[in-house]
Scaffold this motif. Structure first.
Motif, PDB file in Angstrom:
ATOM      1  N   VAL A  24       0.843  -1.190   0.000  1.00 54.81           N
ATOM      2  CA  VAL A  24       0.000   0.000   0.000  1.00 54.81           C
ATOM      3  C   VAL A  24       0.881   1.243   0.000  1.00 54.81           C
ATOM      4  O   VAL A  24       1.868   1.310   0.731  1.00 54.81           O
ATOM      5  N   THR A  25       0.521   2.219  -0.825  1.00 54.91           N
ATOM      6  CA  THR A  25       1.211   3.509  -0.831  1.00 54.91           C
ATOM      7  C   THR A  25       0.168   4.619  -0.752  1.00 54.91           C
ATOM      8  O   THR A  25      -0.985   4.453  -1.153  1.00 54.91           O
ATOM      9  N   SER A  26       0.587   5.753  -0.223  1.00 54.66           N
ATOM     10  CA  SER A  26      -0.304   6.910  -0.068  1.00 54.66           C
ATOM     11  C   SER A  26       0.448   8.169  -0.446  1.00 54.66           C
ATOM     12  O   SER A  26       1.660   8.261  -0.257  1.00 54.66           O
ATOM     13  N   ARG A  27      -0.304   9.140  -0.964  1.00 60.64           N
ATOM     14  CA  ARG A  27       0.276  10.429  -1.309  1.00 60.64           C
ATOM     15  C   ARG A  27      -0.814  11.477  -1.346  1.00 60.64           C
ATOM     16  O   ARG A  27      -1.994  11.173  -1.543  1.00 60.64           O
ATOM     17  N   MET A  28      -0.408  12.731  -1.155  1.00 62.89           N
ATOM     18  CA  MET A  28      -1.341  13.855  -1.182  1.00 62.89           C
ATOM     19  C   MET A  28      -1.674  14.178  -2.632  1.00 62.89           C
ATOM     20  O   MET A  28      -0.793  14.223  -3.491  1.00 62.89           O
ATOM     21  N   MET A  29      -2.964  14.414  -2.901  1.00 65.58           N
ATOM     22  CA  MET A  29      -3.429  14.718  -4.250  1.00 65.58           C
ATOM     23  C   MET A  29      -4.382  15.913  -4.201  1.00 65.58           C
ATOM     24  O   MET A  29      -5.029  16.160  -3.179  1.00 65.58           O
ATOM     25  N   SER A  30      -4.491  16.600  -5.309  1.00 69.32           N
ATOM     26  CA  SER A  30      -5.481  17.657  -5.483  1.00 69.32           C
ATOM     27  C   SER A  30      -6.693  17.013  -6.141  1.00 69.32           C
ATOM     28  O   SER A  30      -6.613  16.529  -7.271  1.00 69.32           O
ATOM     29  N   VAL A  31      -7.809  16.971  -5.417  1.00 68.69           N
ATOM     30  CA  VAL A  31      -8.989  16.219  -5.839  1.00 68.69           C
ATOM     31  C   VAL A  31     -10.159  17.165  -6.086  1.00 68.69           C
ATOM     32  O   VAL A  31     -10.441  18.042  -5.270  1.00 68.69           O
ATOM     33  N   ILE A  32     -10.837  16.945  -7.202  1.00 62.79           N
ATOM     34  CA  ILE A  32     -12.038  17.698  -7.562  1.00 62.79           C
ATOM     35  C   ILE A  32     -13.240  16.792  -7.351  1.00 62.79           C
ATOM     36  O   ILE A  32     -13.216  15.619  -7.733  1.00 62.79           O
TER      37      ILE A  32
END
Length: 144
Positions: A24-32
């Motif tokens: 599992v990996t996670s990252r910050m994203m800009s989500v609409i």
């Protein structure tokens, strides 16, 4: 549900979690958020693209909101005028830096489970939307 989407707004920064082969990996994203779906863009050369291509199950998280859903590739960001306009308005810096790049692809997450904590008269409640079974739950927190 409509209240949830209205309170969520047009977009926010969220943590996107993906997985492949039990990693599992996670990252910050800009989500609409648009029409009940959650949209983001990323480069096809990144590890998360490979993970999404092989395992469409994702989770998004921000503040007291958790969303689990199924992700699908949706073309190029600039080919979706509604997404591009919202993304430009909400995240102008990211739009200017990345949206035009040739490797950028657009993704849409269809939520299957949403949960968030609500507080009424200072008391915590867990609100859950189980979209695949069309169930809604609002439960007071009883402590543990």
């Amino acid at each position: 549900m409509q209240n949830f989407f209205q309170e969520f707004g047009s977009g926010r920064h969220m943590v996107l979690s993906t997985s492949l082969h039990d990693h599992v990996t996670s990252r910050m994203m800009s989500v609409i958020q648009m029409d009940g779906l959650f949209w983001f863009q990323t480069d096809r050369h990144f590890r998360k693209y490979r993970q999404l291509a092989e395992n469409p199950r994702v989770a998004l998280c921000a503040d007291n909101i958790q969303i689990e859903g199924l992700c699908r590739e949706a073309g190029r960001p600039l080919d979706n005028a509604a997404f591009a306009a919202l993304y430009r308005a909400r995240f102008p810096s990211s739009f200017g830096r990345y949206t035009h790049l040739s490797g950028e692809l657009l993704f849409a997450v269809t939520p299957v489970y949403l949960e968030r904590w609500l507080y009424r008269d200072g008391e915590p409640y867990l609100e859950q939307f189980l979209l695949d079974s069309r169930q809604y739950r609002l439960s007071p927190y009883c402590g543990g």
